[in-house]
Design an enzyme around this catalytic site. Sequence first.
Site, PDB file in Angstrom:
ATOM      1  N   ALA A 167      57.285  51.452  58.918  1.00 32.43           N
ATOM      2  CA  ALA A 167      58.243  50.513  58.327  1.00 32.43           C
ATOM      3  C   ALA A 167      58.215  50.533  56.810  1.00 32.43           C
ATOM      4  O   ALA A 167      59.023  49.876  56.161  1.00 32.43           O
ATOM      5  CB  ALA A 167      57.965  49.093  58.836  1.00 32.43           C
ATOM      6  N   GLY A 221      51.163  53.064  47.596  1.00 32.64           N
ATOM      7  CA  GLY A 221      50.109  53.926  47.089  1.00 32.64           C
ATOM      8  C   GLY A 221      48.878  53.966  47.966  1.00 32.64           C
ATOM      9  O   GLY A 221      48.294  55.027  48.200  1.00 32.64           O
ATOM     10  N   PHE A 222      48.454  52.797  48.484  1.00 36.11           N
ATOM     11  CA  PHE A 222      47.211  52.734  49.245  1.00 36.11           C
ATOM     12  C   PHE A 222      47.417  52.244  50.672  1.00 36.11           C
ATOM     13  O   PHE A 222      46.464  52.197  51.446  1.00 36.11           O
ATOM     14  CB  PHE A 222      46.208  51.798  48.545  1.00 36.11           C
ATOM     15  CG  PHE A 222      45.741  52.299  47.212  1.00 36.11           C
ATOM     16  CD1 PHE A 222      44.670  53.171  47.122  1.00 36.11           C
ATOM     17  CD2 PHE A 222      46.379  51.918  46.050  1.00 36.11           C
ATOM     18  CE1 PHE A 222      44.233  53.646  45.901  1.00 36.11           C
ATOM     19  CE2 PHE A 222      45.948  52.397  44.820  1.00 36.11           C
ATOM     20  CZ  PHE A 222      44.870  53.262  44.745  1.00 36.11           C
ATOM     21  N   ASP A 240      55.341  41.190  42.159  1.00 34.21           N
ATOM     22  CA  ASP A 240      56.067  42.408  42.564  1.00 34.21           C
ATOM     23  C   ASP A 240      57.414  42.000  43.156  1.00 34.21           C
ATOM     24  O   ASP A 240      57.785  42.418  44.245  1.00 34.21           O
ATOM     25  CB  ASP A 240      55.239  43.192  43.583  1.00 34.21           C
ATOM     26  CG  ASP A 240      55.698  44.642  43.732  1.00 34.21           C
ATOM     27  OD1 ASP A 240      56.454  45.112  42.867  1.00 34.21           O
ATOM     28  OD2 ASP A 240      55.295  45.286  44.705  1.00 34.21           O
TER      29      ASP A 240
END
Length: 534
Positions: A235, A239-240, A354
């Site tokens: 989905a 980055g991690f 964010d």
Amino acid sequence: MAVTSTNINQAFSFTSDPLLPWLHSIKKGLDDLFADHSEENSLAVDKLVSDCIRTFKNNPRCQNDVRFLKVWFLYMDCSRDFHSVFKEIEELQICLGNSVLYETCAVFLEAKGQLIDAHEIYRLGISRNAEPIESLKKAHKLFLERISVVHKACSIHQNVHNDTKKLGQTCVNPWSSSTIDEVLQKILPHLVKYDGYHFSSKNFPGKVALSTLQKSSRNKKIKIGGRDYLIKGCAGHGGFAQVFKACIDSDPDEIVALKIQAPPFPWEFYMYRQLDQRLPTEERSRFGNAQRMHHYSDYSILVCDYLSHGTLHDAINSYIVVGAFMEEVLCMYYTIEMLHILETLHSSGIIHGDFKPDNLLIRNSRVDLTDDMEQFVRRRGPWQDQGLCLVDWGRGIDLKLFSADTMFHGDCRTSGFCCVEMREDKPWKFQVDTYGLCVIVHMMLHNKYMDFEKKVSADGGHFYLPKLPFKRYWNIKLWDNLFKRLLNVQPCDDHLKMLRELRESFQEYVLSDPSFVKKLKESLRKQRLSLCSA
């Protein structure tokens, strides 16, 4: 150039392929540039590299071709925005399993003095088991030894800096490794008290290796905490972490989102539990929900509610693909929703960090929406379940963990969403979210990310406004006031009052037009059909 064509000659020993002529041309261009470092030669190489990237970036044959990766390195060297280029490499999955990607990018960042970012790139490659992994680990070890020497050399200066910091306003980078480590140490003793938190000092014990889900996940079954999760697809990814849609115990009616992250990161679960504690019950559905977290020594797995209606970014794109623009009535509705979300969130002492359309999920009411203006404005009846849901709290900031006078510095590393203060290296606080709101509104109105410009005010000062003008048939007064106030927040401003006043100004306009809710209902109906068909 910091990145050269080292070893690019090796590419020419391969048999003929579509990429090979481009590599020859790029090599010749580099040779010409080294012989005569003129602007003309430099521009010629830049164009060759850009054209090569554009030609082959969606070609599956080049996805794991290290020669093409080296062309990306040249492109990265020409670009002013390393992070947007690296993000594009990740999205296109160019050599993600090759340690060369992480070693070279880390060296690039280290040369620019961005040591924390370089460290994170090494960790990212190691978490993905990029091959050869031993080479990557060795490079990381040597990097840590180098920065250890730098750290010792700067220790006296740092002590003086820390002492000075206590005398004035504290300013910290909330996303630096040192700050994250510090706040994690504060919260870890409390996590065990939270409902749904499960900790194990051992590695993930499942038969299916979580690292294999990156390449093939559909219909794989993994056991977590005594329950079976059938993976239905990916989905999203960052980055991690990767997010998967999954059914619990193969029940198609019990669907969740699994956020699998390496190395483990319990911070997001902590943020969800803070939201549980601080937000009013009637507002809680606008901020996502974490059911539980399984925290192992090598991975963390966050189990969240799954919303299937798409994101606000999907809604914006549904207009772009057909060459249309979102109706102003719908832009206003989502603007009111976002202002209300930030007003609620910030008053609880939390910053999202964010705030972008990918992290705003669409919520659809299960019953038909009404024409009742009072229900619409007060979010009652079916309008209570309609709107947006803010998710992804990995970069969230809990202001209660910092002193009241703390301001922040540092770059959010999200291309297009760095606020004015970040770009001008000034302290910021709530602007990281309010600027994100401005970008989203701009995307809804113009189908483009926002560029702003600095203008001179009548008193000789300056202010910021978007570069693109408003269309004459829009409500220019409302939109101009929104951007002018949110892009020019002053330290002395009561920003919660500002958010409330802006929200109320849009709501007053809505109440002045009896046809608004009817138009909005029709726009939402069309949007729902469009996203369902997509």
